[in-house]
Design a protein around this motif. Sequence first.
Motif, short mmCIF file in Angstrom:
data_model
loop_
_atom_site.label_atom_id
_atom_site.label_comp_id
_atom_site.label_asym_id
_atom_site.label_seq_id
_atom_site.Cartn_x
_atom_site.Cartn_y
_atom_site.Cartn_z
N SER A 57 0.83 -1.20 0.00
CA SER A 57 0.00 0.00 0.00
C SER A 57 0.87 1.25 0.00
O SER A 57 2.08 1.20 0.26
N GLU A 58 0.24 2.40 -0.27
CA GLU A 58 0.97 3.67 -0.26
C GLU A 58 1.55 3.96 1.11
O GLU A 58 2.66 4.49 1.22
N VAL A 59 0.81 3.59 2.15
CA VAL A 59 1.31 3.79 3.52
C VAL A 59 2.55 2.93 3.77
O VAL A 59 3.56 3.39 4.31
N GLU A 60 2.48 1.66 3.34
CA GLU A 60 3.62 0.76 3.52
C GLU A 60 4.84 1.23 2.74
O GLU A 60 5.97 1.21 3.25
N LEU A 61 4.62 1.66 1.51
CA LEU A 61 5.73 2.14 0.70
C LEU A 61 6.31 3.43 1.27
O LEU A 61 7.53 3.64 1.25
N GLY A 62 5.43 4.30 1.80
CA GLY A 62 5.92 5.52 2.42
C GLY A 62 6.82 5.22 3.61
O GLY A 62 7.86 5.86 3.79
N GLY A 63 6.42 4.21 4.41
CA GLY A 63 7.25 3.81 5.54
C GLY A 63 8.56 3.20 5.09
O GLY A 63 9.61 3.45 5.68
N ARG A 64 8.51 2.42 4.02
CA ARG A 64 9.73 1.77 3.52
C ARG A 64 10.74 2.80 3.01
O ARG A 64 11.94 2.69 3.27
#
Length: 263
Positions: A57-64
């Motif tokens: 997700s965009e949230v997961e990618l943002g965290g990564r």
Amino acid sequence: MSSILPNSNNGDAQGAGSGVNSPGPAPTFSPLYQQIKALIMQRLEAGEWKPGELIPSEVELGGRFKVSQGTVRKAIDELAAENLVVRRQGKGTFVATHHETQAQFRFLRLMADSNEPQRPENKILDVKRVRASAEVARQLDMKSGDAVIFIKRVKSFNGVPIILEEIWLPGGTFKGLTAERLVEYRGPLYGLFETEFGTRMIRAEERIRAVGADPESAVILGVPPHTPLLSVERASFTYGDKPVEMRRGLYLTTDHHYQSELS
């Protein structure tokens, strides 16, 4: 996983400001979302997420990547516009695949003049392993004389021959591709390349000119010699802007037209 982005550190920024009087071109910087887009492209090229698979997700990618969700969203917007990923409402974002109905004719811009449903059929005329000519080698970034797979086929719509194509593919990449496999395969050709040879076409360049049907193509397409045709020369590329296909097509446009969307 590393969150370091190219061209985004303070050292680069300070260096750009301190070399006012130094010769040479100024450094270039890309927006942060484009750097995230490049990182996602690297993951796609590496096969971390396969065609048809859900990406984080965009949230997961943002965290990564240590960036905001909005930055990731803008990067994915561009990838979606380039047909590299597909957003599905309520499900997430998936790696695009040539097996999807809307993607099967992504690189085929020939449209029927009427609204009648079009039933495509392919007839294989020839498949053989040959040595690349100088022109083919140049287009595929190979050496002259290297092995290539040559395919000649006719595409019909509703039983009427419309396109005569000649296709050249790198022999090493498509080792094992045979006439028998092409005949028995019922899906889109790019879908076969993607599924069985791990090669996904992500963009293409075309050159179009008007020509008259030569005697051989006239017989195959069922038209008189010198009938006006569109000659479409295409180079297709996979990740890393690597050329993996050279194609020449003769298009009969009596009841069809070439459609291109400009934006």
